[in-house]
Scaffold this motif. Structure first.
Motif, PDB file in Angstrom:
ATOM      1  N   LEU A 107       0.806  -1.222   0.000  1.00  0.00           N
ATOM      2  CA  LEU A 107       0.000   0.000   0.000  1.00  0.00           C
ATOM      3  C   LEU A 107       0.833   1.263   0.000  1.00  0.00           C
ATOM      4  O   LEU A 107       0.328   2.340  -0.305  1.00  0.00           O
ATOM      5  N   SER A 108       2.085   1.156   0.387  1.00  0.00           N
ATOM      6  CA  SER A 108       2.990   2.291   0.424  1.00  0.00           C
ATOM      7  C   SER A 108       2.426   3.401   1.313  1.00  0.00           C
ATOM      8  O   SER A 108       1.997   3.157   2.434  1.00  0.00           O
ATOM      9  N   THR A 109       2.370   4.643   0.812  1.00  0.00           N
ATOM     10  CA  THR A 109       1.955   5.782   1.646  1.00  0.00           C
ATOM     11  C   THR A 109       0.450   5.892   1.807  1.00  0.00           C
ATOM     12  O   THR A 109      -0.027   6.761   2.518  1.00  0.00           O
ATOM     13  N   GLU A 110      -0.316   5.027   1.156  1.00  0.00           N
ATOM     14  CA  GLU A 110      -1.769   5.098   1.276  1.00  0.00           C
ATOM     15  C   GLU A 110      -2.269   4.627   2.636  1.00  0.00           C
ATOM     16  O   GLU A 110      -3.435   4.757   2.953  1.00  0.00           O
ATOM     17  N   ALA A 111      -1.388   4.095   3.453  1.00  0.00           N
ATOM     18  CA  ALA A 111      -1.820   3.373   4.643  1.00  0.00           C
ATOM     19  C   ALA A 111      -1.997   4.236   5.895  1.00  0.00           C
ATOM     20  O   ALA A 111      -2.413   3.745   6.924  1.00  0.00           O
ATOM     21  N   GLU A 112      -1.681   5.519   5.858  1.00  0.00           N
ATOM     22  CA  GLU A 112      -1.721   6.344   7.056  1.00  0.00           C
ATOM     23  C   GLU A 112      -3.114   6.343   7.672  1.00  0.00           C
ATOM     24  O   GLU A 112      -4.124   6.466   6.983  1.00  0.00           O
ATOM     25  N   ASP A 113      -3.133   6.208   9.007  1.00  0.00           N
ATOM     26  CA  ASP A 113      -4.374   6.251   9.808  1.00  0.00           C
ATOM     27  C   ASP A 113      -5.274   5.033   9.605  1.00  0.00           C
ATOM     28  O   ASP A 113      -6.398   5.038  10.111  1.00  0.00           O
ATOM     29  N   HIS A 114      -4.822   4.038   8.896  1.00  0.00           N
ATOM     30  CA  HIS A 114      -5.653   2.862   8.673  1.00  0.00           C
ATOM     31  C   HIS A 114      -5.247   1.732   9.616  1.00  0.00           C
ATOM     32  O   HIS A 114      -4.179   1.753  10.211  1.00  0.00           O
ATOM     33  N   TYR A 115      -6.134   0.741   9.735  1.00  0.00           N
ATOM     34  CA  TYR A 115      -5.874  -0.413  10.578  1.00  0.00           C
ATOM     35  C   TYR A 115      -5.543  -1.623   9.710  1.00  0.00           C
ATOM     36  O   TYR A 115      -6.009  -1.733   8.567  1.00  0.00           O
ATOM     37  N   PHE A 116      -4.796  -2.551  10.291  1.00  0.00           N
ATOM     38  CA  PHE A 116      -4.365  -3.745   9.563  1.00  0.00           C
ATOM     39  C   PHE A 116      -4.651  -4.969  10.424  1.00  0.00           C
ATOM     40  O   PHE A 116      -4.229  -5.035  11.584  1.00  0.00           O
ATOM     41  N   ILE A 117      -5.359  -5.935   9.821  1.00  0.00           N
ATOM     42  CA  ILE A 117      -5.703  -7.151  10.554  1.00  0.00           C
ATOM     43  C   ILE A 117      -5.214  -8.368   9.768  1.00  0.00           C
ATOM     44  O   ILE A 117      -5.859  -8.817   8.820  1.00  0.00           O
ATOM     45  N   PRO A 118      -4.036  -8.901  10.129  1.00  0.00           N
ATOM     46  CA  PRO A 118      -3.569 -10.146   9.516  1.00  0.00           C
ATOM     47  C   PRO A 118      -4.317 -11.326  10.119  1.00  0.00           C
ATOM     48  O   PRO A 118      -4.619 -11.343  11.319  1.00  0.00           O
ATOM     49  N   MET A 119      -4.606 -12.322   9.284  1.00  0.00           N
ATOM     50  CA  MET A 119      -5.364 -13.489   9.749  1.00  0.00           C
ATOM     51  C   MET A 119      -4.735 -14.778   9.254  1.00  0.00           C
ATOM     52  O   MET A 119      -4.389 -14.895   8.077  1.00  0.00           O
ATOM     53  N   ILE A 120      -4.643 -15.742  10.159  1.00  0.00           N
ATOM     54  CA  ILE A 120      -4.201 -17.082   9.792  1.00  0.00           C
ATOM     55  C   ILE A 120      -5.349 -18.042  10.062  1.00  0.00           C
ATOM     56  O   ILE A 120      -5.971 -18.005  11.129  1.00  0.00           O
ATOM     57  N   ASP A 121      -5.637 -18.882   9.101  1.00  0.00           N
ATOM     58  CA  ASP A 121      -6.744 -19.837   9.205  1.00  0.00           C
ATOM     59  C   ASP A 121      -6.528 -20.777  10.385  1.00  0.00           C
ATOM     60  O   ASP A 121      -5.459 -21.366  10.537  1.00  0.00           O
ATOM     61  N   ALA A 122      -7.564 -20.894  11.211  1.00  0.00           N
ATOM     62  CA  ALA A 122      -7.502 -21.823  12.347  1.00  0.00           C
ATOM     63  C   ALA A 122      -8.614 -22.856  12.253  1.00  0.00           C
ATOM     64  O   ALA A 122      -9.026 -23.428  13.249  1.00  0.00           O
ATOM     65  N   ARG A 123      -9.140 -23.078  11.040  1.00  0.00           N
ATOM     66  CA  ARG A 123     -10.178 -24.070  10.757  1.00  0.00           C
ATOM     67  C   ARG A 123     -11.569 -23.559  11.138  1.00  0.00           C
ATOM     68  O   ARG A 123     -11.731 -22.733  12.013  1.00  0.00           O
ATOM     69  N   ARG A 124     -12.546 -24.131  10.464  1.00  0.00           N
ATOM     70  CA  ARG A 124     -13.945 -23.723  10.598  1.00  0.00           C
ATOM     71  C   ARG A 124     -14.028 -22.208  10.419  1.00  0.00           C
ATOM     72  O   ARG A 124     -13.475 -21.688   9.473  1.00  0.00           O
ATOM     73  N   MET A 125     -14.726 -21.501  11.298  1.00  0.00           N
ATOM     74  CA  MET A 125     -14.839 -20.048  11.160  1.00  0.00           C
ATOM     75  C   MET A 125     -13.896 -19.311  12.103  1.00  0.00           C
ATOM     76  O   MET A 125     -14.090 -18.135  12.407  1.00  0.00           O
ATOM     77  N   GLU A 126     -12.868 -19.988  12.551  1.00  0.00           N
ATOM     78  CA  GLU A 126     -11.931 -19.385  13.500  1.00  0.00           C
ATOM     79  C   GLU A 126     -10.652 -18.953  12.792  1.00  0.00           C
ATOM     80  O   GLU A 126     -10.183 -19.595  11.851  1.00  0.00           O
ATOM     81  N   VAL A 127     -10.089 -17.839  13.268  1.00  0.00           N
ATOM     82  CA  VAL A 127      -8.816 -17.345  12.750  1.00  0.00           C
ATOM     83  C   VAL A 127      -7.951 -16.891  13.922  1.00  0.00           C
ATOM     84  O   VAL A 127      -8.448 -16.572  14.996  1.00  0.00           O
ATOM     85  N   TYR A 128      -6.642 -16.870  13.682  1.00  0.00           N
ATOM     86  CA  TYR A 128      -5.708 -16.213  14.586  1.00  0.00           C
ATOM     87  C   TYR A 128      -5.450 -14.830  14.002  1.00  0.00           C
ATOM     88  O   TYR A 128      -5.087 -14.706  12.827  1.00  0.00           O
ATOM     89  N   ASP A 129      -5.633 -13.792  14.787  1.00  0.00           N
ATOM     90  CA  ASP A 129      -5.471 -12.453  14.241  1.00  0.00           C
ATOM     91  C   ASP A 129      -4.926 -11.482  15.281  1.00  0.00           C
ATOM     92  O   ASP A 129      -4.811 -11.804  16.466  1.00  0.00           O
ATOM     93  N   ALA A 130      -4.603 -10.291  14.825  1.00  0.00           N
ATOM     94  CA  ALA A 130      -4.187  -9.180  15.682  1.00  0.00           C
ATOM     95  C   ALA A 130      -4.539  -7.908  14.926  1.00  0.00           C
ATOM     96  O   ALA A 130      -4.910  -7.957  13.743  1.00  0.00           O
TER      97      ALA A 130
END
Length: 239
Positions: A107-130
Motif C-alpha cells: 500500500l505504500s503511503t496510502e496506509a496512514e491512519d488505517h488499521y491492519f488485521i492479519p489473519m491465519i486460518d484456524a479451521r472452521r470459522m476461526e482465525v488467529y489475528d491481531a
C-alpha cells in the motif's frame, strides 16, 4: 550484521539472509507442507553463499507463530539447532507482524491512519489475528477469533481496515462495512522478517535457545481417525 531468517508457519517455506538491512538471499516454496524436506536444503544454500565470501552468521531469526503446529515446530527446532551449534543468538518475530509488513509494502503511503488485521486460518470459522496501525504498533494482541458479522466492529466504525492472510476469506461474506478492504495473496515470508529482527538484535532482545517455544496460541490436539479403533480415549485436536 548477518542474520538468517526462517519462516515455516503456514504452507509456504521460506529462508532469507540479510546483511544489515539488505536482503542478500531469498528462497521460498509454496507447494504445500513440505517444510521438513525443504528447509535444510534452503538453509544450506544460504550458508554456502556466506561460506563462498568468507562471511559468518551473527544471529538466526525465526517466525514464532501463531500458525501451523508442525510448521512452527520444524522452523523453531531448526533455528535453535543452528544457534546452539554456532553459539549465536536466537530472535523471534511474530508471524502476524511479518504479514503486516508485506501489506504495508503493497500500500505504500496510502496506509496512514488505517488499521491492519492479519489473519491465519484456524479451521472452521476461526482465525488467529491481531490489529496493527500503520506504524506497526500492536493495538490488539494476538487472539483466536470466531468470525461473525460483528467482528472488528469498533475498528470498522473508525477508519479503513485492511484484512489479509489465508484466514481472511472467511470475512468477505460476513463483514458488510464499506471500511473493510481485503488484500489477496499476503503470506508470511522470510524476507519480511528483516527489519523487526534487526531491531531486536540491536536491543539485545534474544530468546533462550534452550527453552524458547513457538506461540502456538492453542495446544496441539490429535484425533483418532473414525475408521481406527484405539484403547485410548480420543482427544479433539486443532492444527
Amino acid at each position: 550484521m548477518i542474520i538468517l531468517h526462517i519462516e515455516t508457519s503456514t504452507q509456504i517455506c521460506s529462508v532469507a539472509l540479510s546483511e544489515d538491512s539488505n536482503c542478500i538471499f531469498f528462497i521460498s516454496n509454496d507447494e504445500g507442507m513440505n517444510h521438513a524436506a525443504l528447509l535444510s536444503s534452503f538453509i544450506q544454500q544460504a550458508l554456502d553463499m556466506l561460506k563462498s565470501s568468507d562471511r559468518q552468521l551473527n544471529a538466526v531469526a525465526v517466525s514464532s507463530g501463531p500458525g501451523s503446529y508442525t510448521g512452527l515446530r520444524i522452523g523453531v527446532s531448526t533455528a535453535k539447532g543452528i544457534c546452539y551449534g554456532l553459539n549465536i543468538p536466537l530472535i523471534s518475530v511474530s508471524t502476524l507482524e511479518i504479514m503486516t509488513i508485506e501489506a504495508l509494502k503493497r500500500l505504500s503511503t496510502e496506509a496512514e491512519d488505517h488499521y491492519f488485521i492479519p489473519m491465519i486460518d484456524a479451521r472452521r470459522m476461526e482465525v488467529y489475528d491481531a490489529v496493527f496501525d500503520a506504524g506497526m504498533n500492536l493495538l490488539r494482541p494476538v487472539t483466536a477469533d470466531i468470525i461473525t458479522e460483528d467482528s472488528f466492529i469498533n475498528y470498522l466504525k473508525e477508519n479503513r481496515v485492511y484484512i489479509f492472510g489465508n484466514g481472511s476469506a472467511k470475512c468477505k461474506t460476513l463483514l458488510k462495512s464499506s471500511n473493510a478492504y481485503f488484500i489477496d495473496n499476503i503470506h508470511p515470508l522470510a524476507e519480511n522478517m528483516i527489519q523487526p529482527a534487526i531491531k531486536k538484535y540491536k536491543e539485545n532482545n534474544f530468546e533462550d535457545v534452550a527453552y524458547f517455544e513457538p506461540f502456538y496460541l492453542k495446544e496441539f490436539q490429535a484425533t483418532v481417525p473414525k475408521n481406527k479403533t484405539s484403547s485410548v480415549d480420543p482427544v479433539k485436536k486443532t492444527n
